[in-house]
Design a protein around this motif. Structure first.
Motif, PDB file in Angstrom:
ATOM      1  N   SER A  30       3.287  -7.948 -12.056  1.00 43.50           N
ATOM      2  CA  SER A  30       3.197  -7.217 -10.719  1.00 43.50           C
ATOM      3  C   SER A  30       2.444  -6.319 -10.820  1.00 43.50           C
ATOM      4  O   SER A  30       2.596  -5.427 -11.793  1.00 43.50           O
ATOM      5  N   LYS A  31       1.332  -6.057  -9.949  1.00 40.77           N
ATOM      6  CA  LYS A  31       0.658  -4.651  -9.864  1.00 40.77           C
ATOM      7  C   LYS A  31       1.308  -3.592  -9.202  1.00 40.77           C
ATOM      8  O   LYS A  31       2.364  -3.635  -8.342  1.00 40.77           O
ATOM      9  N   PRO A  32       1.239  -2.446  -9.747  1.00 45.07           N
ATOM     10  CA  PRO A  32       2.040  -1.214  -9.162  1.00 45.07           C
ATOM     11  C   PRO A  32       1.481  -1.108  -7.839  1.00 45.07           C
ATOM     12  O   PRO A  32       0.264  -1.092  -7.367  1.00 45.07           O
ATOM     13  N   GLN A  33       2.556  -0.900  -7.030  1.00 47.73           N
ATOM     14  CA  GLN A  33       2.097  -0.640  -5.616  1.00 47.73           C
ATOM     15  C   GLN A  33       1.615   0.651  -5.226  1.00 47.73           C
ATOM     16  O   GLN A  33       2.223   1.756  -5.803  1.00 47.73           O
ATOM     17  N   ARG A  34       0.512   0.703  -4.504  1.00 44.13           N
ATOM     18  CA  ARG A  34       0.106   2.184  -4.098  1.00 44.13           C
ATOM     19  C   ARG A  34       1.009   3.015  -3.209  1.00 44.13           C
ATOM     20  O   ARG A  34       1.431   2.300  -2.226  1.00 44.13           O
ATOM     21  N   LYS A  35       1.188   4.083  -3.589  1.00 39.87           N
ATOM     22  CA  LYS A  35       2.071   4.959  -2.528  1.00 39.87           C
ATOM     23  C   LYS A  35       1.433   4.900  -1.125  1.00 39.87           C
ATOM     24  O   LYS A  35       0.148   5.419  -0.975  1.00 39.87           O
ATOM     25  N   ARG A  36       2.354   4.848  -0.230  1.00 33.87           N
ATOM     26  CA  ARG A  36       1.802   5.002   1.061  1.00 33.87           C
ATOM     27  C   ARG A  36       1.568   6.186   1.547  1.00 33.87           C
ATOM     28  O   ARG A  36       2.209   7.268   1.258  1.00 33.87           O
ATOM     29  N   GLN A  37       0.466   6.604   2.316  1.00 37.68           N
ATOM     30  CA  GLN A  37       0.223   7.942   2.635  1.00 37.68           C
ATOM     31  C   GLN A  37       0.989   8.269   3.790  1.00 37.68           C
ATOM     32  O   GLN A  37       1.263   7.570   4.493  1.00 37.68           O
ATOM     33  N   THR A  38       1.412   9.862   3.788  1.00 35.63           N
ATOM     34  CA  THR A  38       2.315  10.300   4.865  1.00 35.63           C
ATOM     35  C   THR A  38       1.222  10.442   5.773  1.00 35.63           C
ATOM     36  O   THR A  38      -0.164  10.560   5.749  1.00 35.63           O
ATOM     37  N   LYS A  39       1.548  10.709   7.160  1.00 38.21           N
ATOM     38  CA  LYS A  39       0.761  11.309   8.254  1.00 38.21           C
ATOM     39  C   LYS A  39       0.004  12.449   8.069  1.00 38.21           C
ATOM     40  O   LYS A  39      -1.078  12.507   8.212  1.00 38.21           O
ATOM     41  N   ALA A  40       0.608  13.325   7.227  1.00 33.76           N
ATOM     42  CA  ALA A  40      -0.161  14.754   6.957  1.00 33.76           C
ATOM     43  C   ALA A  40      -1.282  14.363   5.878  1.00 33.76           C
ATOM     44  O   ALA A  40      -2.295  14.911   6.052  1.00 33.76           O
ATOM     45  N   GLU A  41      -0.976  13.375   5.184  1.00 29.84           N
ATOM     46  CA  GLU A  41      -1.950  13.084   3.940  1.00 29.84           C
ATOM     47  C   GLU A  41      -3.249  12.336   4.745  1.00 29.84           C
ATOM     48  O   GLU A  41      -4.524  12.669   4.182  1.00 29.84           O
ATOM     49  N   LYS A  42      -2.958  11.400   5.489  1.00 25.37           N
ATOM     50  CA  LYS A  42      -3.921  10.694   6.314  1.00 25.37           C
ATOM     51  C   LYS A  42      -4.943  11.492   7.086  1.00 25.37           C
ATOM     52  O   LYS A  42      -5.918  11.542   7.211  1.00 25.37           O
TER      53      LYS A  42
END
Length: 228
Positions: free
Chosen positions: A5-17
């Protein structure tokens, strides 16, 4: 054997986006402003370059002037802080006996390193700075706001290196240094044509190898040979 399984990319927070979007806007605006100036660029131009609707820009910036100010302030803070640290370190290391060339190297070389190592973004910023420095209506005020403390620190150290020089001559010397730096950052291509390709406008390493030494010689000359 089960597929890995491919490592899941960490979802960005609103502040990061939000931070990422603002950086994209600033990068595109910096590129456009560096080539067309404040009045030659619209928010729609910037939005098109980013790939978003122009109304999104108004969510982050009230108007074009606010965007322009943010573009300039972003890197101005970096170069001012780096040069101030370099000047303080040089002044301390000199043991109270700085030289003109040493002070100018701390001021100029530290800045030129950013354009050598920083890629297209810093080179776009350099061209933009040259435009602003040569716009008397409002450019001088922006330069004053962001760079006066570090310039006056340089003047202070030059005064130690030239204790018998008049402040008038030292300030004129800085004026000439600043002019040469701005022409260099503008990258007009004129020296390329004049030299038949021997010199390149974007060869900041060649500039770094020569500018402080050249300016130190001129500054010492005008201070040592003051007219009656």
């Amino acid at each position: 054997m089960a597929a890995e399984s491919k490592p899941q990319r960490k979802r960005q927070t609103k502040a990061e986006k939000r931070a990422e979007t603002i950086e994209q806007i600033l990068d595109v605006a910096e590129y456009l402003f560096s080539r067309h100036g404040l009045y030659g660029v619209t928010l729609k131009d910037v939005a098109k370059g980013v790939g978003v609707h122009h109304t999104l820009l108004n969510y982050y910036f009230a108007d074009k002037q606010e965007l322009f100010d943010a573009v300039f302030a972003r890197r101005a803070a970096v170069t001012s802080e780096r040069r101030m640290k370099a000047l303080d370190a040089y002044d301390k290391a000199s043991g109270g006996k700085p030289t003109v060339e040493g002070a100018l190297r701390a001021f100029l070389d530290t800045d030129l390193d950013l354009y050598i190592e920083g890629g297209d973004g810093w080179r776009n910023y350099g061209a933009l700075s040259a435009q602003i420095a040569n716009t008397p209506q409002w450019g001088a005020e922006m330069m004053d706001q962001h760079f006066d403390p570090v310039v006056l620190r340089l003047i202070e150290i030059l005064g130690k290196a030239l204790p018998d020089a008049s402040k008038e001559d030292i300030f004129w010397g800085y004026h000439f240094v600043s002019g040469a730096l701005m022409v260099t950052l503008a990258r007009t291509g004129r020296i390329d044509k004049l030299s038949g390709g021997l010199c390149k406008s974007d060869d900041y390493a060649a500039v770094k190898a020569r500018m402080a030494r050249f300016m130190a010689g001129g500054l010492k000359t005008i201070c040592d040979n003051r007219p009656e």
